[in-house]
Design a protein around this motif. Structure first.
Motif, mmCIF file in Angstrom:
data_model
loop_
_atom_site.group_PDB
_atom_site.id
_atom_site.type_symbol
_atom_site.label_atom_id
_atom_site.label_comp_id
_atom_site.label_asym_id
_atom_site.label_seq_id
_atom_site.Cartn_x
_atom_site.Cartn_y
_atom_site.Cartn_z
ATOM 1 N N UNK A 105 0.825 -1.223 0.000
ATOM 2 C CA UNK A 105 0.000 0.000 0.000
ATOM 3 C C UNK A 105 0.857 1.271 0.000
ATOM 4 N N UNK A 106 2.003 1.238 0.692
ATOM 5 C CA UNK A 106 2.893 2.410 0.696
ATOM 6 C C UNK A 106 3.508 2.624 -0.685
ATOM 7 N N UNK A 107 3.911 1.531 -1.358
ATOM 8 C CA UNK A 107 4.412 1.671 -2.736
ATOM 9 C C UNK A 107 3.357 2.327 -3.614
ATOM 10 N N UNK A 108 2.118 1.852 -3.473
ATOM 11 C CA UNK A 108 1.029 2.350 -4.315
ATOM 12 C C UNK A 108 0.728 3.816 -4.019
ATOM 13 N N UNK A 109 0.794 4.185 -2.751
ATOM 14 C CA UNK A 109 0.551 5.580 -2.391
ATOM 15 C C UNK A 109 1.659 6.487 -2.929
ATOM 16 N N UNK A 110 2.912 6.044 -2.826
ATOM 17 C CA UNK A 110 4.012 6.815 -3.418
ATOM 18 C C UNK A 110 3.847 6.916 -4.929
ATOM 19 N N UNK A 147 0.539 3.070 -15.106
ATOM 20 C CA UNK A 147 1.662 3.792 -14.486
ATOM 21 C C UNK A 147 1.784 3.433 -13.008
ATOM 22 N N UNK A 148 0.640 3.352 -12.317
ATOM 23 C CA UNK A 148 0.673 2.966 -10.902
ATOM 24 C C UNK A 148 1.279 1.578 -10.741
ATOM 25 N N UNK A 149 0.842 0.669 -11.594
ATOM 26 C CA UNK A 149 1.357 -0.693 -11.526
ATOM 27 C C UNK A 149 2.859 -0.723 -11.788
ATOM 28 N N UNK A 150 3.327 0.059 -12.746
ATOM 29 C CA UNK A 150 4.761 0.077 -13.087
ATOM 30 C C UNK A 150 5.594 0.565 -11.906
ATOM 31 N N UNK A 151 5.123 1.608 -11.214
ATOM 32 C CA UNK A 151 5.855 2.120 -10.048
ATOM 33 C C UNK A 151 5.891 1.089 -8.919
ATOM 34 N N UNK A 152 4.751 0.437 -8.687
ATOM 35 C CA UNK A 152 4.696 -0.575 -7.628
ATOM 36 C C UNK A 152 5.649 -1.725 -7.945
ATOM 37 N N UNK A 153 5.666 -2.145 -9.200
ATOM 38 C CA UNK A 153 6.558 -3.235 -9.610
ATOM 39 C C UNK A 153 8.014 -2.846 -9.418
ATOM 40 N N UNK A 154 8.341 -1.604 -9.737
ATOM 41 C CA UNK A 154 9.713 -1.116 -9.579
ATOM 42 C C UNK A 154 10.143 -1.133 -8.112
ATOM 43 N N UNK A 163 -5.310 -4.862 -6.372
ATOM 44 C CA UNK A 163 -6.722 -4.470 -6.329
ATOM 45 C C UNK A 163 -7.145 -4.106 -4.907
ATOM 46 N N UNK A 164 -6.776 -4.964 -3.963
ATOM 47 C CA UNK A 164 -7.155 -4.743 -2.560
ATOM 48 C C UNK A 164 -6.562 -3.447 -2.018
ATOM 49 N N UNK A 165 -5.290 -3.202 -2.327
ATOM 50 C CA UNK A 165 -4.613 -2.027 -1.785
ATOM 51 C C UNK A 165 -5.151 -0.738 -2.408
ATOM 52 N N UNK A 166 -5.468 -0.792 -3.699
ATOM 53 C CA UNK A 166 -6.060 0.385 -4.324
ATOM 54 C C UNK A 166 -7.427 0.674 -3.721
ATOM 55 N N UNK A 167 -8.208 -0.385 -3.477
ATOM 56 C CA UNK A 167 -9.521 -0.182 -2.853
ATOM 57 C C UNK A 167 -9.374 0.428 -1.459
ATOM 58 N N UNK A 168 -8.370 -0.015 -0.710
ATOM 59 C CA UNK A 168 -8.141 0.537 0.630
ATOM 60 C C UNK A 168 -7.883 2.037 0.558
ATOM 61 N N UNK A 169 -7.017 2.449 -0.354
ATOM 62 C CA UNK A 169 -6.688 3.876 -0.480
ATOM 63 C C UNK A 169 -7.902 4.684 -0.927
ATOM 64 N N UNK A 214 -11.116 3.771 -0.255
ATOM 65 C CA UNK A 214 -12.043 3.761 0.886
ATOM 66 C C UNK A 214 -11.631 4.759 1.955
ATOM 67 N N UNK A 215 -10.331 4.886 2.174
ATOM 68 C CA UNK A 215 -9.821 5.791 3.209
ATOM 69 C C UNK A 215 -9.706 7.234 2.709
ATOM 70 N N UNK A 216 -10.181 7.472 1.508
ATOM 71 C CA UNK A 216 -10.151 8.811 0.896
ATOM 72 C C UNK A 216 -8.729 9.380 0.842
ATOM 73 N N UNK A 217 -7.777 8.477 0.666
ATOM 74 C CA UNK A 217 -6.382 8.889 0.479
ATOM 75 C C UNK A 217 -6.135 9.196 -0.987
ATOM 76 N N UNK A 218 -6.709 8.374 -1.865
ATOM 77 C CA UNK A 218 -6.526 8.521 -3.311
ATOM 78 C C UNK A 218 -7.888 8.642 -3.975
ATOM 79 N N UNK A 219 -7.948 9.504 -4.958
ATOM 80 C CA UNK A 219 -9.105 9.583 -5.850
ATOM 81 C C UNK A 219 -8.618 9.234 -7.255
ATOM 82 N N UNK A 220 -9.278 8.281 -7.883
ATOM 83 C CA UNK A 220 -8.938 7.887 -9.256
ATOM 84 C C UNK A 220 -10.186 8.063 -10.100
#
Length: 774
Positions: free
Chosen positions: A556-561, A585-592, A613-619, A621-627
């Motif tokens: 989740x931290x990778x995805x948030x960064x 792009x999000x997936x590429x950063x997480x993979x890196x 999928x789960x981690x993106x949903x968490x972000x 739900x917590x209103x950390x990320x809007x996509x």
């Protein structure tokens, strides 16, 4: 490859845990979804069966027609609270085991006739296999076979376990008494233990616990006795063997001993392998060893060592046993007995040599509190099912030399995948305690230069409990007694934190500790000054209790960064943005980042698509990320984002400062591992000593030697550092495409995306004030 049947079964369990909680899915028409899920067929099929969901910002995705069925299934699943109710305190009054009762245990592997420890040794010594080994060495060395037979007998006597029920019973009485004195309970998941027990008897059993403390040895045997399961043979290091009295006691309670290194003694290697082979294939008690190879001093999983696992599975690959049942065991401690010892070891102070005198000296811990200990058993893994073998696929190695053959390359790869799965299952069931959550929340506030009181802590810890349980973790925190739990947790860890004027703060180091002189010759790296130790010791101790959370928060931290980085990129570019391109792009950063930290966080599991999928949903739900449907990414700077990033920040800082140090070394200069550790610690200490802790992107955790060694190994594996096999010396790689400057720039960019500038300001100020008073 891991068998499809095992992955499907595992994914069904994974999906069931999250269904009803996570409603976001990939738009399965996007190229990313197809490409990403293609490599995991079972995951792909499951994902493609689900309806595409449009994602909007803030509140996560809609549920559509599946909402009612999801909620019905969610109701049928046990809640997190129900799961924790399965844990039974086996030393509570009235629950204690009777150490004088008749012991008729369930054996791990049933035979018509059972060997005792002495007959097991004789079985190995008289086997045609060992005879073949000794004749080979006699021919190679010119020594008489009789002389080699005597050597073999001495080696097997050194290795072999014994069994004395009187000693086992006395040890049980002592463990119960000491446990009641220093602990608030040994909590065992009785339901998972019953699940393991029901499948026993058909094939050999390997118990593989996580390893954070020497208590792991004791707890496993004690629990097996409690639940009427045959006490397994436990692999122990020779440092215990040499302890006067203790070595004999451990051997008689089921320990068998192995040398830490015997790569140059081929005879010892072959004899040990034969003993292990017989212990698995011809003995009935099961085998226990630690797949991480050593205690994890930083309280998170280590890269698995496959040597003992490969030996233990050889009877399976040779066809001598029909299957092997592997039981991942997760052990969690509210407070680890060796906590302070580990902190000093991480800073370079060598551990004291194991001795009987040291053991009795360590008994002073009976005057301290260590809280609760939790032990959970994972779903047993059938090796045959995991590998997808049928009887015709397994390599048959019948005959005298069968067990002498080593695993081939394909089999070694299978064992590596199995080892990663075991580590994954261990981590999934490690109980997250109140102090783990408290440490994480307090660190996020500390880095933001904020202080907290018990009301703020209560709210923050309960929020984190909800997040972790949404991810699938098991937390021991009780909402109905949250303030009492926090006060109790702080009291147990009073050597790290305390309340002063109703605000939480670090506990200053004792004057005796600061004044203690350390033998510089024995140090593993740089001799840190008292001022640095005063800042580093409490912050490293706090980080140790955050680290068990990293299994759940690293990705989740990778995805948030990644979201922060993409948000900045989108603000800079004027080109059109699409939903698919943003997701890609999000997936590429997480993979890196996964690749960079693959040795730091052992989370490889072939479940990456579902977890993304789960981690993106968490972000969401917590209103950390809007996509947005347009692909526009927005990241909110809130408490949840701070906590997730605070978990990863010390590791980012460590890798960044290591690379900064390496960049100062001339390309042509060769250096040893210790030279590099000294350089990094000197560099970090200078930064920490800047007035008011004003240096950016530096955390006291950058001084932690175990993590620096992991990071160095990662850079070697990725080709940034070249290690000479002959001399062991290292140098900066001159390989095209492996530029340290680019890696430094990448790490700096991630560090700058963090919402924190300094990490140790408050600890530095408190340490200066304390030292001035002294």
């Amino acid at each position: 490859m891991i068998s499809n049947s095992y992955l499907k079964r595992g994914f069904r369990r994974f999906k069931a845990e999250f269904k009803g909680k996570h409603t976001f899915t990939f738009n399965t028409q996007s190229s990313l979804a197809v490409d990403y899920l293609n490599s995991f067929e079972s995951v792909k099929r499951s994902a493609m069966e689900r309806n595409p969901v449009t994602v909007t910002g803030g509140g996560g995705g809609g549920v559509g027609a599946t909402e009612s069925s999801d909620q019905e299934e969610k109701k049928s699943l046990p809640s997190a609270a129900d799961y924790m109710r399965n844990f039974k305190n086996i030393i509570a009054p009235g629950n204690e085991a009777s150490m004088t009762r008749e012991f008729n245990p369930q054996v791990a592997y049933e035979f018509e006739k059972y060997l005792n420890p002495q007959k097991l040794k004789q079985h190995v010594l008289r086997s045609d296999k060992l005879r073949s080994i000794l004749e080979h060495y006699a021919k190679e060395s010119g020594q008489p076979v009789k002389q080699l037979e005597r050597q073999a007998k001495a080696i097997i006597d050194e290795i072999g376990l014994e069994r004395n029920m009187a000693i086992i019973r006395w040890c049980g009485i002592a463990i119960t008494a000491i446990g009641k004195r220093i602990c608030d309970g040994f909590y065992v998941n009785s339901a998972s233990m019953a699940n393991v027990r029901k499948d026993m008897g058909k094939c050999p059993v390997l118990y593989l616990p996580s390893h954070r403390s020497y208590m792991d040895f004791i707890l496993m045997s004690y629990i097996c006795y409690y639940y009427d399961i045959e006490i397994p043979g436990i692999a122990a290091g020779m440092d215990f063997h040499s302890m006067f009295g203790m070595g004999t006691m451990l051997r008689k309670t089921g320990a068998f001993f192995m040398r830490r290194s015997f790569s140059n003694d081929e005879l010892y290697w072959d004899i040990f392998r034969e003993y292990m082979y017989a212990l698995v294939a011809n003995y009935h008690i099961g085998v226990e060893f630690f797949i991480e190879g050593t205690r994890s001093r930083n309280f998170k999983a280590l890269v698995p060592k496959i040597g003992l696992l490969s030996m233990a599975l050889l009877p399976y690959f040779t066809g001598e046993v029909p299957d092997v049942m592997i039981v991942p065991v997760s052990v969690a401690y509210e407070r680890v007995l060796e906590e302070q010892l580990f902190v000093y070891e991480l800073l370079g102070v060598p551990k004291p040599k194991e001795s009987t005198k040291g053991f009795f000296k360590a008994l002073k811990i009976i005057d301290e509190r260590f809280g609760k200990m939790f032990l959970d058993f994972g779903e047993p893994i059938s090796v045959k099912e995991f590998f997808g073998h049928d009887s015709g696929q397994r390599m048959q190695r019948a005959g005298v030399g069968g067990s002498l053959q080593k695993l081939n390359r394909q089999e070694v790869e299978l064992v590596k995948q199995l080892a990663n799965e075991i580590i994954y299952q261990q981590q999934r069931r490690i109980v997250i305690t109140t102090f783990n959550l408290l440490s994480l929340y307090y660190a996020s506030q500390l880095y933001a230069q904020k202080s907290v009181n018990i009301d703020e802590l209560s709210r923050g810890v309960l929020h984190l409990k909800r997040i972790f349980e949404q991810l699938g973790a098991h937390c021991s925190t009780s909402p109905s007694s949250i303030k009492a739990d926090i006060i109790d947790a702080v009291e147990i860890h009073a050597n790290i934190l305390n309340f002063a004027s109703a605000r939480l703060q670090f506990t200053p180091m004792a004057a005796k500790q600061l004044a203690e002189r350390i033998d510089v010759k024995r140090l593993k790296a740089h001799a840190l000054c008292p001022q640095t130790m005063a800042v580093a010791v409490p912050m490293l101790a706090l980080q140790l209790y955050i680290n068990p959370c990293m299994f759940w928060l690293a990705r989740p931290a990778y995805l948030l960064l990644a979201a922060l980085k993409e948000q900045r990129n989108q603000e800079r570019q004027s080109t059109d943005i699409s939903y698919e391109a943003s997701l890609s792009a999000l997936h590429a950063h997480v993979t890196s980042m996964d690749a960079l930290f693959q040795h730091e966080f052992i989370i490889e599991s072939n479940r990456e698509a579902a977890e993304f999928e789960t981690h993106l949903q968490l972000l969401l739900d917590e209103r950390v990320v809007e996509l947005e449907q347009s692909g526009r990414i927005k990241v909110q700077d809130n408490e949840c984002s701070h906590v997730i990033l605070a978990a990863l920040a010390p590791f980012l800082c460590l890798y960044y400062q290591l690379v900064v140090t390496l960049r100062k070394i001339p390309l042509e200069l060769e250096f040893s591992n210790k030279d590099l550790l000294v350089r990094v610690q000197q560099h970090v200490e200078q930064l920490l000593q800047q007035p008011g802790g004003s240096a950016s992107h530096v955390h006291p955790y950058c001084l932690a030697l175990d993590n620096l060694n992991i990071a160095i190994y990662a850079l070697i594996q990725r080709g940034y550092i070249v290690k000479c096999r002959d001399s062991g010396q290292m140098k900066i790689a001159g390989t095209p495409g492996k530029c340290l400057r680019e890696l430094e720039t990448q790490l700096l960019e991630y560090c700058q995306l963090m919402p924190f500038a300094q990490y140790s300001t408050a600890a530095n100020q408190q340490a200066q004030f304390h030292i001035a008073k002294l």
